[in-house]
Structures are given as structure tokens and as C-alpha cells.
Design a protein around this motif. Structure first.
Motif: not given
Length: 610
Positions: A588-596
Motif C-alpha cells: 500500500v502507498m501513502h495517499p500524499s507522501q512518498n511512503i510505501l
């Protein structure tokens, strides 16, 4: 034979004439006290209708008018008297017969003329019913005495018969036949218990027996907590307190964490962000790395669902496992073990987790055990939203923009509409689709009366305005898949694309910009989706910040997480030989940040941050 006949007794041969089959040398004959008489049988040659020569035996059978032969003649033939069946002229046949008789009885004389011999034999045959019968019977009595060979042969036969009779072969064969034809008994024969004296006593370790050397039982070093329940036993209905299993219930730290979660979950207005170009997006993905502090085990069993909190200040990850546990990990807490909290909310697989889009303080979880719960950070409680013990749930999504209404998919292809605002834990409406089952379900991000469902092999798009209680037909059907499906999702911004994951090792992208009866296939990406039995199946999901890129796990080595463009191009692969050594099936990827965030099948979380 007609005419007068003479009876002549021959005692010795007078002159050695040249006769066929006889020696010409003179022979001395001994006159026995009992005179032997020679029986001369007429030998007549005649042709049958086919032109073949007939013997005297066949001729006599034809002329006798089916009269039986005397018993004396049959006995003589049985004793081995040779009969001449060859075909010769009359004189030669008679001479051959005399030659054979002379060899068997040397005391008998031979007549000089073959004509006289034929007359003698014919007259002898005419007097068979007279005095000749008595003489023949007397000759037979003398010749019936058995030879030594015959006596030995009869003795061997009798001894062999007695030996085989002693073996009782008939009785043994009968017993074997009964055993073979006997029907097997359906019941199991109980084995006789062995005697105690015959048993071998095996030594066992006192540690395994959990006793000390004196025989006193030892206490269990790791007793099972009372709160752990059987994975197949449903939890009692009603709300559950938000008390982590791995933390003390009176822990002040957890109360402070709840206060922090409430602050970061305040509703905010949605910021419309412009999509960055592809080069900028690729650069951001390249800058994302993983460290030792970004890897942690938060659930007991393999991860089946994940969700990431939309906060931009703190990173909060939720994961659901196969046994019904839900784990929360606050990456801002140090040390990291203090930021892990585990809750037992269900008794079976947690297949779907989502934070409420309008109120992130609500975490909703759905399980195969037929329960759907909502965790409220503000009240520190997990409420029961929907419960149906007769049906197993598979997936859910938010139907209304304010997240007050849910659409729930069932494994038996049922669809339920649930309103969270109404009291109780039942559904508002229920529909039966024409699918065999439903694995995943999602509402269109723009036109919310459409929803997509992934079944066994087909993907159906339904219109909520035309649902029926029974036999609802889909608006659109995607039938390009050859094996079972794992998921199907709309693109997050416009819903103009659909990405599917199939067991035929293909990722497919469809164009849904126009909801017509036929949806074109844009791209088919070859990808190994064979995860096997012990790994969670891959589910390709869209990056919520992009309309054209999706993320999926990988079976390749070294282990990685792949990002694809809708055209099928591999944009980036996240891998790290030191901290990423397993397959991350759920991502899952964060909706606004560059976090996976990626979760594997041992309950471990891997976080890549930019």
C-alpha cells in the motif's frame, strides 16, 4: 464264403520256397504237445467310390451288415496281435500275414501254396461258431498272463494313487476355495493387547515429561493467555475495548498514543494536488529507501490486508493477519517495540482494512468470520457494525462520500448495503449477483452508483440502481481471464482504468472511460503471480497519487516490489538485499507522501520512505 472247405493242420514247413518276408534257410521246428492252429483271414482289395483302396477290415465291416465281432477277436487285438491294414495284392497280403505269425509262433508250420492258405483261412472262418470257439478261448487264457513290465507298471500306478490319496489334495483345495470366496468382513478386527512382559519399555526425558528428578510435575513456563481464542470460534457479539494484547491495559503510554492518534485524525479538507510528470515521479521513487528501523513484525501470522493512515506528520500502519489479529505500528515511537499494538478483533482471516476517508480516527476491519468492526480512537472501542453468522464476508468499500454507508461482498456472491447510522448490526438491502463468488469489491471513485467485483474468473461491473434481490445481471463483463482472479480495482482519481491480477501470470489494464457493453483491453503485462499455498496472493493496487501507475509484489530474486505504468513499462523496483529478503504480497502507498509499505507472510512490515 460258399463251397466246400478243408481243414488242414500244418506242423512244419516242407520246402523253403521264396516267399516275400520269409527267410529261405531251413528251420527246425519243435512239435509241441499242443498243436497250434493258424487263423488265416482273407484280405480282399476293393476300391470305393472315390477310387481309394479299401482294407479287409473296412470290407468286412461293410459286408457284415453291422454285426458285432466276437469278443474273442477283440481280446486278441487288445493283447497286441498285429493287424495288417496296408493295401497289397491278395497273395502278398496273405504271405505277409503268414510271415508275422511265423515270427510270433515258431512251432507253427507254413503252407507251401498261398492259395491253400487262403482256403484254409476261409474255412476256418466259416467254422467260427463251431468247435473253433473253444480252441480260441483256450489260447486266450494262456496269453492273458501279464509280463514283468506290466506287473511293475501296475504296481507303480497303485503306489502313486496311494501317495496322492495320502496328501488329501481334494480337502486342501476345498479349504482354499472357501477362503478365497469368503467375503471380507466390514468390521475392523480388534488387535489383542500385548502382554506387559513382552513390551519394550522406552526411556523418556524428564524434561519432556515436565517432571523433576523426584517426580514432582513442573509448572508450565509459558502458560497460554486467557484472552487468546480459538481461530475458528467467533467472538461474542458487541463492542470490544481497545486494549492491546501485547501491552498492559493500565499503561499510560498507550493512552498518550491514543491522544496523539486523535489529533492526527482531525478531519481536513482535501487538497487537490496536481499530478507530477513521470520523470519527477520516478526520481521520487528512487529516493525512497529502507533501514533497519523500518522493518518490524507486528502480527502473529501472515498478513492478508493493510492500510496506512493519511496523516502527513506521523506514519501509522495497520495490518490484519490470517488468525484475526489487527496490528498497529506507529513508526514515530522510539524504541519501535513501544509503537506496536496488537488487538484480537476476529477469529478468521482479516481480508480488508480501511481508514475512513472523512474521519481517519475510524479504522474498519472485515473478516471471513462474518463480522465487520469499526475501531474508534476517540472512544477507545471497537464497535460491531455488521454481523451475519450465516454468511462469510470477503471485502467491503465505502459507498457514500461521507463513509456513512458501506457495500459488503460475500463469498457466496451476495452484496449487502449497510448503513452505519442505523442501530443494530444488520444490513439495509441485500442482493444476489449472478457470480459464483466475490473476492474483491470496489466503488467507482466518481460515479459511485457503479461498483466492480472480481469473481472466480470474470470481472463484473454493476449498477446499484438496477440491482435485484435475485439474479442481478451485470452491466459489463470482462471475460479475458483464463484462471482465477485475485483482485480488480478502479484507478483512484477518475476511474478510467481497471487493473486486474490473475493466476494465469498476467496483469491486465482495461479502459473504463466509457461504460459501454464492451470494455477494451489496453495492456497485458506478463508477471509471475504463482505465490503458492503458503503466501498471500498478489493484489495489484493503484498508487493513490497517480492515475497511471500501480504496485504489485514480485517472486523474482532478489526480492522486490514492482511499480508498473499502465502501458506495461516497469518504472521502478524497490529492493534491498539486507533488509528486504522475503516476498511482500500486500502493498500500500501513502495517499500524499512518498511512503510505501509492504507486508509478507510472516507478519513482518517493510517501509520504504523518501
Amino acid at each position: 464264403m460258399a463251397g466246400p472247405r478243408e481243414t488242414v493242420q500244418v506242423n512244419e514247413s516242407n520246402s523253403p520256397q521264396s516267399i516275400i518276408g520269409l527267410s529261405l534257410k531251413p528251420r527246425q521246428t519243435i512239435i509241441l504237445q499242443k498243436e497250434a492252429q493258424v487263423l488265416l483271414i482273407p484280405f480282399v482289395v476293393k476300391k470305393n467310390k472315390q477310387g481309394q483302396m479299401m482294407s479287409s477290415q473296412n470290407l468286412s465291416e461293410n459286408n457284415s451288415n453291422d454285426e458285432e465281432k466276437p469278443k474273442v477277436k477283440r481280446k486278441c487285438s487288445e493283447l497286441g496281435t498285429p493287424e495288417i491294414e496296408a493295401v497289397f495284392p491278395k497273395e502278398e497280403c496273405g504271405l505277409q500275414k503268414l510271415a508275422l505269425d511265423s515270427q510270433t509262433e515258431p512251432s507253427v508250420g507254413i503252407a507251401r501254396d498261398s492259395k491253400d492258405m487262403l482256403s484254409l483261412s476261409s474255412e476256418r472262418q466259416s467254422n467260427q461258431d463251431g468247435d473253433g470257439n473253444e480252441n480260441e478261448t483256450t489260447d486266450m487264457d494262456d496269453s492273458t498272463e501279464l509280463s514283468a513290465y506290466e506287473k511293475k507298471r501296475l504296481k507303480n500306478i497303485s503306489e502313486n494313487a496311494e501317495f496322492f490319496a495320502s496328501l488329501d489334495l481334494v480337502e486342501t483345495a476345498t479349504k482354499l476355495r472357501d477362503v478365497i470366496t469368503k467375503k471380507p468382513s466390514h468390521g475392523l478386527k480388534r488387535k489383542k493387547p500385548k502382554k506387559a512382559e513382552d513390551e519394550i519399555v522406552c526411556r523418556r526425558s524428564m524434561r519432556l515429561l515436565k517432571v523433576d528428578p523426584s517426580g514432582v510435575p513442573l509448572p508450565d513456563p509459558s502458560p497460554r493467555p486467557d484472552s487468546v481464542v480459538d481461530q475458528y470460534t467467533r467472538l461474542p457479539p458487541g463492542p470490544l475495548k481497545m486494549m492491546p494484547e501485547n501491552q498492559n491495559g493500565e499503561n499510560e503510554m498507550f493512552k498518550g498514543v491514543l491522544q496523539m492518534w486523535m489529533k492526527i485524525s482531525q478531519p481536513r479538507n482535501k487538497n487537490t494536488q496536481k499530478l507530477s510528470n513521470m520523470k519527477r515521479y520516478q526520481a521520487n521513487l528512487t529516493d525512497m529507501i529502507i533501514t533497519e528501523d523500518d522493518v518490524c513484525k507486528i502480527t502473529k501470522a501472515r498478513i492478508c490486508s493493510m492500510a496506512i493512515h493519511p496523516s502527513e506528520t506521523r506514519t501509522l500502519v495497520a495490518a490484519g493477519d490470517k488468525l484475526g489479529q489487527v496490528g498497529l505500528w506507529d513508526l514515530s515511537q522510539q524504541p519501535r517495540e513501544d509503537g506496536i499494538f496488537t488487538f484480537i478483533l476476529h477469529s478468521q482471516v482479516v481480508s480488508c482494512l480501511n481508514f475512513s476517508p472523512t474521519n481517519p480516527a475510524h479504522l474498519l476491519s472485515l473478516s471471513h468470520d462474518g463480522t465487520l468492526r469499526c475501531g474508534d480512537f476517540t472512544r477507545a472501542v471497537f464497535e460491531e457494525v455488521y454481523r451475519n453468522e450465516e454468511r462469510d464476508f470477503s471485502y467491503f468499500d465505502f459507498l457514500a462520500d461521507d463513509a456513512s454507508t458501506l457495500i459488503v461482498g460475500h463469498w457466496d456472491a451476495g452484496v449487502a448495503i449497510v448503513d452505519r447510522r442505523t442501530p443494530g448490526t444488520s444490513y439495509e438491502q441485500f442482493f444476489n449477483s449472478n457470480m459464483s463468488l466475490i473476492r474483491t469489491l470496489q466503488v467507482h471513485p466518481v460515479n459511485r452508483h457503479y461498483f466492480i467485483a472480481a469473481g472466480a474468473r470474470d470481472v463484473h461491473i454493476y449498477d446499484l440502481r438496477h440491482l435485484k434481490s435475485k439474479g442481478t445481471k451485470p452491466l459489463i463483463t470482462l471475460t479475458e481471464h483464463m484462471k482465477s482472479l485475485a483482485s480488480a480495482y478502479f484507478s483512484p482519481v477518475t476511474g478510467n482504468r481497471v487493473v486486474t491480477t490473475c493466476a494465469d501470470d498476467n496483469l491486465r489494464v482495461f479502459d473504463t472511460s466509457c461504460m459501454s457493453s464492451k470494455i477494451p483491453l489496453l495492456t497485458r503485462v506478463r508477471h509471475n503471480n504463482n505465490t503458492g499455498r503458503w503466501l498471500t496472493r498478489f493484489r495489484a493496487v493503484w498508487d493513490p497519487k497517480r492515475e497511471d501507475c500501480f504496485i504489485v509484489g514480485s517472486m523474482a530474486r532478489p526480492r522486490s516490489i514492482d511499480v508498473f505504468h499502465e502501458s506495461g513499462e516497469l518504472i521502478h523496483s524497490f529492493f534491498d538485499g539486507e533488509y528486504l529478503g522475503s516476498v511482500c504480497s500486500i502493498n500500500v502507498m501513502h495517499p500524499s507522501q512518498n511512503i510505501l509499505v509492504g507486508g509478507n507472510s510472516s507478519g513482518r512490515i517493510h517501509v520504504f520512505k523518501g
